[in-house]
Design an enzyme around this catalytic site. Sequence first.
Site, PDB file in Angstrom:
ATOM      1  N   ASP A   9     -10.909   2.107  -2.917  1.00 31.69           N
ATOM      2  CA  ASP A   9     -11.459   1.807  -1.589  1.00 31.69           C
ATOM      3  C   ASP A   9     -12.979   1.819  -1.620  1.00 31.69           C
ATOM      4  OD1 ASP A   9      -9.102   1.369  -0.333  1.00 31.69           O
ATOM      5  OD2 ASP A   9      -8.896   3.392   0.492  1.00 31.69           O
ATOM      6  N   ASP A  26       0.829  -1.200   0.000  1.00 32.96           N
ATOM      7  CA  ASP A  26       0.000   0.000   0.000  1.00 32.96           C
ATOM      8  C   ASP A  26       0.872   1.262   0.000  1.00 32.96           C
ATOM      9  OD1 ASP A  26      -2.314   1.514   0.106  1.00 32.96           O
ATOM     10  OD2 ASP A  26      -3.149   0.461   1.829  1.00 32.96           O
TER      11      ASP A  26
HETATM   12  C1  GLA Z   1      -5.725   1.976   2.085  1.00 29.89           C
HETATM   13  C2  GLA Z   1      -6.169   0.771   1.305  1.00 29.89           C
HETATM   14  C3  GLA Z   1      -7.219   0.014   2.068  1.00 29.89           C
HETATM   15  C4  GLA Z   1      -6.664  -0.395   3.404  1.00 29.89           C
HETATM   16  C5  GLA Z   1      -6.175   0.820   4.164  1.00 29.89           C
HETATM   17  C6  GLA Z   1      -5.437   0.423   5.425  1.00 29.89           C
HETATM   18  O1  GLA Z   1      -6.740   2.918   2.166  1.00 29.89           O
HETATM   19  O2  GLA Z   1      -6.642   1.144   0.055  1.00 29.89           O
HETATM   20  O3  GLA Z   1      -7.647  -1.110   1.341  1.00 29.89           O
HETATM   21  O4  GLA Z   1      -5.627  -1.314   3.224  1.00 29.89           O
HETATM   22  O5  GLA Z   1      -5.286   1.587   3.374  1.00 29.89           O
HETATM   23  O6  GLA Z   1      -4.972   1.516   6.113  1.00 29.89           O
END
Ligand code: GLA
Length: 729
Positions: free
Chosen positions: A548, A478
């Site tokens: 997300d 990420d």
């Molecule tokens: C990002 C990712 C999510 C999750 C969060 C965790 O927003 O896109 O899927 O993993 O971080 O903090």
Amino acid sequence: MNITYLRENNSFKLDTDNTSYVIGIVDKEGFIGHAYYGARIPNEDVAYLMRINENPLVPSLNERDRSSFLDTFPTEFSGNNVGDYRESSIKIRDKNGASGIQLLYRAYRIIKGKPKIKGLPETFSDEANAMTLEIYVEDANLGIEGTLSYSVFNNSDAITRSIRIKNVSDDTIYLDKIMSMCLDMDDDNYRMLVLHGSWARERHIEYRKIGYGKQSVSSIRGESSHQEHPFIALVGENTTQAYGDVYGFNFVYSGNFIGQVEKNQFNSLRVVMGIHPENFAFKLVPGDEFYAPEVVMVYTNQGLGHMTRTYHDLYRNHLMRSSFLRKSRPVLINNWEATYFDFDNEKLLDIAKTAKECGIEMLVMDDGWFGNRNDDNSSLGDWWVNETKIKGGLKKLVDDVNEIGLKFGIWFEPEMISPDSRLYRQHPDWAIAIPGRIPCRSRNQYVLDITRKEVRDYVYNCLATILKSANIDYVKWDMNRQLTDISSARLEADRQGELMHRYVLALYEMQERLIAEFPNLLLENCSGGGARFDPGMLYYSPQIWCSDNTDAIERLSIQEGTALIYPLSTMGAHVSVCPNHTVGRVTPFETRGNVALAGTFGYELDVTKLSKEEKEAIPKQIATYKKFNKLIREGDYYRLASYRENNYYDCYQVVSKDKSEALITFVQVLSQPNMHSIKIKLQGLDDNKIYKISGSEESHYGETLKNAGLLIERLNGDFQSKLIHLTEQ
Ligand code: GLA
């Protein structure tokens, strides 16, 4: 595919199955001209296309109007500050502080295959399936040499371009700007298609009118970004999915970019694409070389759909390297939307047990397992397991999950550092910051200066140590904030402008190291959802978390824009709970499954809290995924209708390469009263084959389904959906 040097008029012709691209070398000085890009033409006819017999004529015949010549000449790579007032492709500062540069033709080479671009992701090919033209260029006054590279591929209408330059002088030169491509063409009333967005609204399709002057998409955020996308298409006035002109340009890079179209006084267009010059300056000492990333161009007169399928095939055959590309990915369950930071090993094992009962194959432990991370305010950089949450340690948890019968995956955010972390207390200078200024926090975190080898090694080793400590099959990498306060504690003052590009090179180096050391690892990239969904990252990971936003209806537009360029198998897509956490919408479980099917497919919810009916639906959804995944992963994608355009329903289709079967996904976003069934004209089928239509007794010729259409009965209610499977009889 072919590349030919046409001696009689000193030009080069690149041919793909359906397109030609012609470059002409003009006048004694060797101006590198662009003569043609479009549908295929014969070799015999290219000479007149350079229009060099028209006013203002070439400088050797009309030196007094040199500036008129340079300001109108269609070129493959524009110079700067020497007569062409349109957008420059390159800008330098020489030892005197002057910025004039013009690269002129010197020699060429046509080779089989495709040479590597050092340190950068790129399309690749063996010698049998690609050819490359290298045009050697020079600015003799400065002592700069360069190579313009063009590659064509077997069975593809894509052409890739890149450039590298070398300082062969005795002096230091600063490179203040370098585009990877420049294309001059006549405007034919094109529209500009771009992908725009934000967090949770990535890659929405937008059409723009091309006016006089410059219009662009760009990012100076250190990543390709949620907001704009390294892609432009010029689309003809009447172009549809199945018909008409399209020129696509996609940048194989994950950092700052600009893609720009400029319409000038003579109604011609200049398209440039490359690293954004903002905050960019690369020092080239004598002997230094700079490799600019690649642009993938696709021209077609067969509509947007042909462009899409050209990108999909090129990326599947010549960009993505993962062994998972052609495999069905394990159906995963991710605990992010299930628990956020509030979990421990017991909770995870509960989820794993129920998940196993439902037929799910892998548990992914998301953010919150390390340091003291109980919310997003701390611990990035402290990559050791939090044993208060994961009692008995990571290996025990992974063993327990494996024992239940699930694989195990884990989340990392390697490029980041929390001000509240042991790492930051030990190494505050490892964060990117401008001395004396309070650096910008975002999600309460800073970005690590991974351009420093010791920083890169530290985080990489943390990651590798964790991966070696247990049986881990998957990593979600990420990146949850964008770059600001660009300055490195290690770079000399006159190299600070290199940081943004060096950052991207460092990221690529780390990911290369990871996939080389752990070849069986399934890597999914992610950036606050889909902020780094680009061809650069696809070189390293076969899938990227798309957004997300997991709401099935929101996903329609996000996945439509993403699938415009990228294969369906690359789009991370999960079924989540309702009301949806991002938009609060309630959609049927079935629709959430059908929409996620167009991507990698998985779950992002607390499966232990689902109703009995929902739990029972999961094995059926997984069976559907298994049944159709090969088709979705490997097939040809056709966009049949867009909810974004019609406000009521969405429809797309995947046809197997041998045209023996097809899957149609129909989502009725809003129900309408008192209407006939919806007629959808199918594409990509074999005219002469008869297809059986699932869920009915009907069979029809491909030709009928193409011309007269398939009748889809309206469903009862909003957000309803259905899959229709066509099989050859
Ligand atoms: C990002 C990712 C999510 C999750 C969060 C965790 O927003 O896109 O899927 O993993 O971080 O903090």
